[in-house]
Motif scaffolding. Sequence first.
Motif, PDB file in Angstrom:
ATOM      1  N   GLY A 238       0.820  -1.214   0.000  1.00  0.00           N
ATOM      2  CA  GLY A 238       0.000   0.000   0.000  1.00  0.00           C
ATOM      3  C   GLY A 238       0.849   1.257   0.000  1.00  0.00           C
ATOM      4  N   MET A 239       1.877   1.270   0.833  1.00  0.00           N
ATOM      5  CA  MET A 239       2.780   2.428   0.883  1.00  0.00           C
ATOM      6  C   MET A 239       3.461   2.637  -0.463  1.00  0.00           C
ATOM      7  N   ASP A 240       3.912   1.536  -1.077  1.00  0.00           N
ATOM      8  CA  ASP A 240       4.544   1.635  -2.399  1.00  0.00           C
ATOM      9  C   ASP A 240       3.568   2.205  -3.427  1.00  0.00           C
ATOM     10  N   GLY A 241       2.301   1.844  -3.312  1.00  0.00           N
ATOM     11  CA  GLY A 241       1.291   2.370  -4.223  1.00  0.00           C
ATOM     12  C   GLY A 241       1.127   3.874  -4.075  1.00  0.00           C
ATOM     13  N   HIS A 242       1.062   4.360  -2.838  1.00  0.00           N
ATOM     14  CA  HIS A 242       0.953   5.811  -2.609  1.00  0.00           C
ATOM     15  C   HIS A 242       2.171   6.529  -3.186  1.00  0.00           C
ATOM     16  N   LYS A 243       3.356   5.946  -2.992  1.00  0.00           N
ATOM     17  CA  LYS A 243       4.595   6.558  -3.512  1.00  0.00           C
ATOM     18  C   LYS A 243       4.576   6.608  -5.043  1.00  0.00           C
ATOM     19  N   ALA A 244       4.137   5.511  -5.669  1.00  0.00           N
ATOM     20  CA  ALA A 244       4.094   5.465  -7.137  1.00  0.00           C
ATOM     21  C   ALA A 244       3.128   6.510  -7.685  1.00  0.00           C
ATOM     22  N   VAL A 245       2.009   6.694  -7.014  1.00  0.00           N
ATOM     23  CA  VAL A 245       1.047   7.711  -7.457  1.00  0.00           C
ATOM     24  C   VAL A 245       1.660   9.095  -7.332  1.00  0.00           C
ATOM     25  N   SER A 246       2.357   9.343  -6.238  1.00  0.00           N
ATOM     26  CA  SER A 246       2.988  10.658  -6.061  1.00  0.00           C
ATOM     27  C   SER A 246       4.043  10.917  -7.129  1.00  0.00           C
ATOM     28  N   GLU A 247       4.785   9.871  -7.521  1.00  0.00           N
ATOM     29  CA  GLU A 247       5.771  10.026  -8.599  1.00  0.00           C
ATOM     30  C   GLU A 247       5.079  10.381  -9.910  1.00  0.00           C
ATOM     31  N   PHE A 248       3.952   9.704 -10.186  1.00  0.00           N
ATOM     32  CA  PHE A 248       3.163  10.044 -11.375  1.00  0.00           C
ATOM     33  C   PHE A 248       2.691  11.490 -11.275  1.00  0.00           C
ATOM     34  N   ALA A 249       2.171  11.870 -10.121  1.00  0.00           N
ATOM     35  CA  ALA A 249       1.598  13.205  -9.942  1.00  0.00           C
ATOM     36  C   ALA A 249       2.631  14.305 -10.173  1.00  0.00           C
ATOM     37  N   ILE A 250       3.841  14.101  -9.676  1.00  0.00           N
ATOM     38  CA  ILE A 250       4.903  15.094  -9.857  1.00  0.00           C
ATOM     39  C   ILE A 250       5.135  15.343 -11.344  1.00  0.00           C
ATOM     40  N   VAL A 251       5.216  14.260 -12.109  1.00  0.00           N
ATOM     41  CA  VAL A 251       5.451  14.382 -13.556  1.00  0.00           C
ATOM     42  C   VAL A 251       4.223  14.967 -14.250  1.00  0.00           C
ATOM     43  N   ALA A 252       3.050  14.473 -13.908  1.00  0.00           N
ATOM     44  CA  ALA A 252       1.827  14.935 -14.569  1.00  0.00           C
ATOM     45  C   ALA A 252       1.602  16.428 -14.341  1.00  0.00           C
ATOM     46  N   LYS A 253       1.920  16.897 -13.144  1.00  0.00           N
ATOM     47  CA  LYS A 253       1.699  18.316 -12.847  1.00  0.00           C
ATOM     48  C   LYS A 253       2.597  19.233 -13.667  1.00  0.00           C
ATOM     49  N   THR A 254       3.630  18.673 -14.293  1.00  0.00           N
ATOM     50  CA  THR A 254       4.453  19.484 -15.200  1.00  0.00           C
ATOM     51  C   THR A 254       3.776  19.637 -16.560  1.00  0.00           C
ATOM     52  N   GLY A 255       2.768  18.786 -16.815  1.00  0.00           N
ATOM     53  CA  GLY A 255       2.070  18.831 -18.098  1.00  0.00           C
ATOM     54  C   GLY A 255       2.698  17.948 -19.163  1.00  0.00           C
ATOM     55  N   ASP A 256       3.752  17.232 -18.824  1.00  0.00           N
ATOM     56  CA  ASP A 256       4.423  16.361 -19.794  1.00  0.00           C
ATOM     57  C   ASP A 256       3.595  15.086 -19.991  1.00  0.00           C
ATOM     58  N   ARG A 257       2.768  15.111 -21.007  1.00  0.00           N
ATOM     59  CA  ARG A 257       1.816  14.026 -21.260  1.00  0.00           C
ATOM     60  C   ARG A 257       2.508  12.688 -21.474  1.00  0.00           C
ATOM     61  N   ASP A 258       3.553  12.670 -22.301  1.00  0.00           N
ATOM     62  CA  ASP A 258       4.221  11.407 -22.635  1.00  0.00           C
ATOM     63  C   ASP A 258       4.867  10.761 -21.407  1.00  0.00           C
ATOM     64  N   LYS A 259       5.543  11.568 -20.594  1.00  0.00           N
ATOM     65  CA  LYS A 259       6.165  11.013 -19.384  1.00  0.00           C
ATOM     66  C   LYS A 259       5.100  10.560 -18.387  1.00  0.00           C
ATOM     67  N   ALA A 260       4.011  11.327 -18.294  1.00  0.00           N
ATOM     68  CA  ALA A 260       2.919  10.948 -17.385  1.00  0.00           C
ATOM     69  C   ALA A 260       2.280   9.643 -17.854  1.00  0.00           C
ATOM     70  N   LEU A 261       2.065   9.513 -19.152  1.00  0.00           N
ATOM     71  CA  LEU A 261       1.482   8.273 -19.688  1.00  0.00           C
ATOM     72  C   LEU A 261       2.370   7.073 -19.393  1.00  0.00           C
ATOM     73  N   ALA A 262       3.669   7.273 -19.464  1.00  0.00           N
ATOM     74  CA  ALA A 262       4.601   6.173 -19.192  1.00  0.00           C
ATOM     75  C   ALA A 262       4.501   5.708 -17.738  1.00  0.00           C
ATOM     76  N   LEU A 263       4.138   6.611 -16.835  1.00  0.00           N
ATOM     77  CA  LEU A 263       4.025   6.272 -15.414  1.00  0.00           C
ATOM     78  C   LEU A 263       2.609   5.856 -15.010  1.00  0.00           C
ATOM     79  N   LEU A 264       1.659   6.030 -15.885  1.00  0.00           N
ATOM     80  CA  LEU A 264       0.258   5.759 -15.563  1.00  0.00           C
ATOM     81  C   LEU A 264      -0.005   4.333 -15.072  1.00  0.00           C
ATOM     82  N   PRO A 265       0.602   3.306 -15.673  1.00  0.00           N
ATOM     83  CA  PRO A 265       0.356   1.947 -15.167  1.00  0.00           C
ATOM     84  C   PRO A 265       0.779   1.754 -13.711  1.00  0.00           C
ATOM     85  N   ASN A 266       1.697   2.585 -13.234  1.00  0.00           N
ATOM     86  CA  ASN A 266       2.150   2.465 -11.847  1.00  0.00           C
ATOM     87  C   ASN A 266       1.036   2.806 -10.852  1.00  0.00           C
TER      88      ASN A 266
END
Length: 140
Positions: A97-125
């Motif tokens: 569960g903790m790893d899941g929260h961390k993975a979402v936060s990593e996605f969120a950091i990238v997504a908040k930059t607006g970089d669609r391609d990098k965010a999409l690459a992290l989406l499965p996480n």
Amino acid sequence: MKALIFALCCLSTAVFAEDARQLAKLPAPAQESLRQEMLDNLVAVNEVLSLMAEGKVKEAGEAAEAKLGMSAMGKHRSKPFDARPGPHMPPAMHGIGMDGHKAVSEFAIVAKTGDRDKALALLPNLTSACVGCHFSYRTR
């Protein structure tokens, strides 16, 4: 016809097979809190996916962090001990569960930059920890 009978036999075996996942014995109130949290998480994942599909990458990152990321942890702190799932989980389950929260936060950091391609690459996480936990553990 033989193929149908074979398929039905395989299906019936799968339906009646014993659930091999580890039982996480939680008190009933903690089990209910966890069940509700998982349902809320499904809604949140759907929101993030919808925002990504609409091209709203930054908004997807904001929603992910607020509802699923490290910022979302501690939802049960104010509940009685028996209604808090975390302390009753096997350590490895809690770690997933903790790893899941961390993975979402990593996605969120990238997504908040607006970089669609990098965010999409992290989406499965966003769901990999969910899949791992639900595949490994059960509460009943």
